[in-house]
Design a protein around this motif. Sequence first.
Motif, mmCIF file in Angstrom:
data_model
loop_
_atom_site.group_PDB
_atom_site.id
_atom_site.type_symbol
_atom_site.label_atom_id
_atom_site.label_comp_id
_atom_site.label_asym_id
_atom_site.label_seq_id
_atom_site.Cartn_x
_atom_site.Cartn_y
_atom_site.Cartn_z
ATOM 1 N N ALA A 58 0.716 -1.167 0.331
ATOM 2 C CA ALA A 58 -0.268 -0.002 0.047
ATOM 3 C C ALA A 58 0.733 0.873 -0.089
ATOM 4 C CB ALA A 58 -0.868 0.580 1.248
ATOM 5 N N GLY A 59 0.402 2.120 -0.950
ATOM 6 C CA GLY A 59 1.307 3.350 -1.026
ATOM 7 C C GLY A 59 0.118 4.831 -0.246
ATOM 8 N N GLY A 60 1.471 5.469 0.551
ATOM 9 C CA GLY A 60 0.883 7.088 0.748
ATOM 10 C C GLY A 60 0.653 8.073 0.869
ATOM 11 N N ARG A 61 0.957 9.464 0.702
ATOM 12 C CA ARG A 61 1.512 10.535 0.636
ATOM 13 C C ARG A 61 2.978 10.738 0.249
ATOM 14 N NH1 ARG A 61 -2.574 15.015 1.991
ATOM 15 N NH2 ARG A 61 -2.178 14.402 4.298
ATOM 16 N N GLY A 62 3.659 9.967 0.991
ATOM 17 C CA GLY A 62 4.716 9.687 1.417
ATOM 18 C C GLY A 62 5.537 9.287 -0.081
ATOM 19 N N LEU A 63 4.525 8.627 -0.651
ATOM 20 C CA LEU A 63 4.996 8.244 -2.305
ATOM 21 C C LEU A 63 6.064 9.805 -3.671
ATOM 22 C CD1 LEU A 63 2.943 5.250 -3.039
ATOM 23 C CD2 LEU A 63 5.538 5.548 -2.178
ATOM 24 N N GLY A 64 5.074 10.886 -2.669
ATOM 25 C CA GLY A 64 5.372 11.618 -3.609
ATOM 26 C C GLY A 64 5.128 12.320 -4.737
ATOM 27 N N GLY A 65 3.984 11.452 -5.267
ATOM 28 C CA GLY A 65 3.229 11.507 -6.523
ATOM 29 C C GLY A 65 2.907 10.347 -7.196
ATOM 30 N N PRO A 66 2.045 10.379 -8.332
ATOM 31 C CA PRO A 66 1.422 8.701 -8.631
ATOM 32 C C PRO A 66 2.720 8.028 -9.317
ATOM 33 C CG PRO A 66 0.528 10.921 -9.998
ATOM 34 C CD PRO A 66 1.801 11.740 -9.137
ATOM 35 N N GLU A 67 3.849 8.623 -9.957
ATOM 36 C CA GLU A 67 4.984 7.986 -10.483
ATOM 37 C C GLU A 67 5.616 6.963 -9.503
ATOM 38 O OE1 GLU A 67 5.024 11.157 -9.961
ATOM 39 O OE2 GLU A 67 6.077 11.652 -9.236
ATOM 40 N N GLY A 68 5.227 7.166 -7.620
ATOM 41 C CA GLY A 68 5.906 6.873 -6.207
ATOM 42 C C GLY A 68 5.383 5.659 -6.808
ATOM 43 N N ASP A 110 14.177 6.521 3.677
ATOM 44 C CA ASP A 110 13.296 6.593 2.467
ATOM 45 C C ASP A 110 12.731 5.638 2.327
ATOM 46 O OD1 ASP A 110 12.772 8.229 0.784
ATOM 47 O OD2 ASP A 110 14.577 9.195 0.336
ATOM 48 N N LEU A 111 11.250 5.638 1.414
ATOM 49 C CA LEU A 111 10.609 4.206 1.097
ATOM 50 C C LEU A 111 11.650 4.592 -0.129
ATOM 51 C CD1 LEU A 111 8.870 5.458 -1.442
ATOM 52 C CD2 LEU A 111 7.348 6.051 0.458
ATOM 53 N N ASN A 112 11.918 5.411 -1.142
ATOM 54 C CA ASN A 112 12.694 5.156 -2.286
ATOM 55 C C ASN A 112 14.342 4.723 -2.199
ATOM 56 O OD1 ASN A 112 10.692 7.435 -3.522
ATOM 57 N ND2 ASN A 112 11.722 8.744 -1.662
ATOM 58 N N ARG A 153 15.074 -1.695 -2.903
ATOM 59 C CA ARG A 153 15.881 -3.145 -2.885
ATOM 60 C C ARG A 153 15.308 -4.072 -2.238
ATOM 61 N NH1 ARG A 153 21.028 0.452 0.750
ATOM 62 N NH2 ARG A 153 21.110 1.616 -0.593
ATOM 63 N N LEU A 154 13.849 -4.037 -1.636
ATOM 64 C CA LEU A 154 12.937 -4.576 -1.168
ATOM 65 C C LEU A 154 12.783 -5.612 -2.870
ATOM 66 C CD1 LEU A 154 12.006 -5.784 1.126
ATOM 67 C CD2 LEU A 154 9.904 -4.556 1.026
ATOM 68 N N THR A 155 12.318 -5.399 -3.393
ATOM 69 C CA THR A 155 11.568 -5.460 -4.723
ATOM 70 C C THR A 155 12.968 -6.539 -5.034
ATOM 71 O OG1 THR A 155 10.299 -3.710 -4.680
ATOM 72 C CG2 THR A 155 10.795 -5.203 -7.076
ATOM 73 N N GLU A 156 13.987 -6.088 -5.232
ATOM 74 C CA GLU A 156 15.630 -6.910 -5.954
ATOM 75 C C GLU A 156 15.439 -8.272 -4.947
ATOM 76 O OE1 GLU A 156 17.441 -7.917 -8.537
ATOM 77 O OE2 GLU A 156 16.424 -6.880 -8.713
ATOM 78 N N ALA A 157 15.155 -8.203 -3.557
ATOM 79 C CA ALA A 157 15.506 -9.178 -2.525
ATOM 80 C C ALA A 157 14.658 -10.118 -3.053
ATOM 81 C CB ALA A 157 15.432 -8.258 -1.244
ATOM 82 N N VAL A 158 13.339 -9.936 -2.867
ATOM 83 C CA VAL A 158 12.032 -10.414 -3.349
ATOM 84 C C VAL A 158 12.600 -11.158 -4.300
ATOM 85 C CG1 VAL A 158 9.545 -11.145 -3.378
ATOM 86 C CG2 VAL A 158 10.814 -9.249 -1.608
ATOM 87 N N ARG A 159 13.161 -10.633 -5.253
ATOM 88 C CA ARG A 159 13.368 -11.392 -7.034
ATOM 89 C C ARG A 159 14.643 -12.233 -6.620
ATOM 90 N NH1 ARG A 159 12.632 -5.933 -10.349
ATOM 91 N NH2 ARG A 159 10.177 -5.851 -10.629
ATOM 92 N N ALA A 160 15.670 -11.698 -6.608
ATOM 93 C CA ALA A 160 16.363 -12.614 -5.691
ATOM 94 C C ALA A 160 16.174 -13.967 -4.901
ATOM 95 C CB ALA A 160 17.041 -12.052 -4.944
#
Length: 322
Positions: free
Chosen positions: A207-217, A305-307, A312-319
């Motif tokens: 889930a994403g919130g305002r901390g994503l900074g914009g739709p591209e987040g 910072d989620l950015n 890194r988390l995504t990469e770790a899950v993929r790995a």
Amino acid sequence: MSGILAFALHYEGAYNKNSLGAVSEAARLADQLGVEAHAVVVGDVSDELSASLGDWGVTRVFRASGVPEGLAQPVVDVMAKVIDDNGHDYALFGGGLLGFEIGAGLAARLNAGVTMEVTRVDAVDGRLTAERPIHGDSSVSTSSYKDRGIIIGRLNAFETASPTGATAAVEDVEVALSPFSTRARMVRRGEARGEEIDIEGADHLVAGGRGLGGPEGFELCEALAEALGGAVAATRAVVDAGWYPYSTQIGQTGKTVSPKLYLAAGISGAVQHKVGFQSAQNIVAINKDANAPIFEYCDLGVVGDLNKILPRLTEAVRAKKR
Ligand SMILES: Cc1cc2nc3c(=O)[nH]c(=O)nc-3n(C[C@H](O)[C@H](O)[C@H](O)COP(=O)(O)OP(=O)(O)OC[C@H]3O[C@@H](n4cnc5c(N)ncnc54)[C@H](O)[C@@H]3O)c2cc1C
């Protein structure tokens, strides 16, 4: 006779959650006022489906079979006649565009008071009062009605009661539609946004919130959700801002979910959001503010910072899956 009339919208043989919430709320309030709650359905609704609204507390269901569903003005014609014939004091709607449009038209037709985006209704001294948040949800205004009142909830603001097993009496109503009500016709009906995402059924939600900074987040959330084989959810703040579809909103006025994992990125953890996922088996929060409320109830909290963390988390899950 006085009473409360709720509009029940159905689609492909089922009522939506929003409508069942309005029907349940009408029944709850009618009980407190000592009056009856009734419902209106239009279009092709079987005897069984119509009567099943008794499950949520209404005693009578008015059915206008020949009236097209999905358009506002014909329903205004139907509800105005039912209210005139039966003397209802209030009409109640779940939120959603159709509820707003029918409710507004009905208020104009009946010269009744109307309140939209309502989040709470109370019976006070034998009359209903409706609360709606104002000024960006920082204050609440309370309305009461001199005569008839039209109350339109926020999407999913009214809770659906547990089915009672009762059935309602079904009465067919004949309504002569106003000439202007037949000028529009339904060309196509469907859910345009988010239909392919089964948020309520997903085991893993990012889930994403305002901390994503914009739709591209949200691309960061989508990448992680894809790696996990899950789906993306959102807070109300970001769907209101147009960053992500309304259909993904979790919380008091959105969807309720109970996944195995709810990962909240850039979400402060407001109580209105929390109520939508509090039964998740594992709640993980990523927030750069160590004092964010979500850290008070998550199972695992990451301050940062989620950015940096999400990729890194995504990469770790993929790995791990390779
Ligand atoms: C009647 C009513 C009903 C409501 N219904 C709902 C509902 O159904 N669902 C809902 O969600 N809300 C609902 N709300 C709104 C709710 O109160 C909050 O305003 C909303 O949930 C806040 O969304 P948010 O967490 O995305 O934004 P914010 O509260 O602004 O939080 C953003 C968070 O992101 C963090 N952040 C910023 N940058 C970063 C970064 N780079 N890395 C990590 N973290 C970062 C910040 O520290 C902050 O904690 C409702 C409100 C009312 C009054």
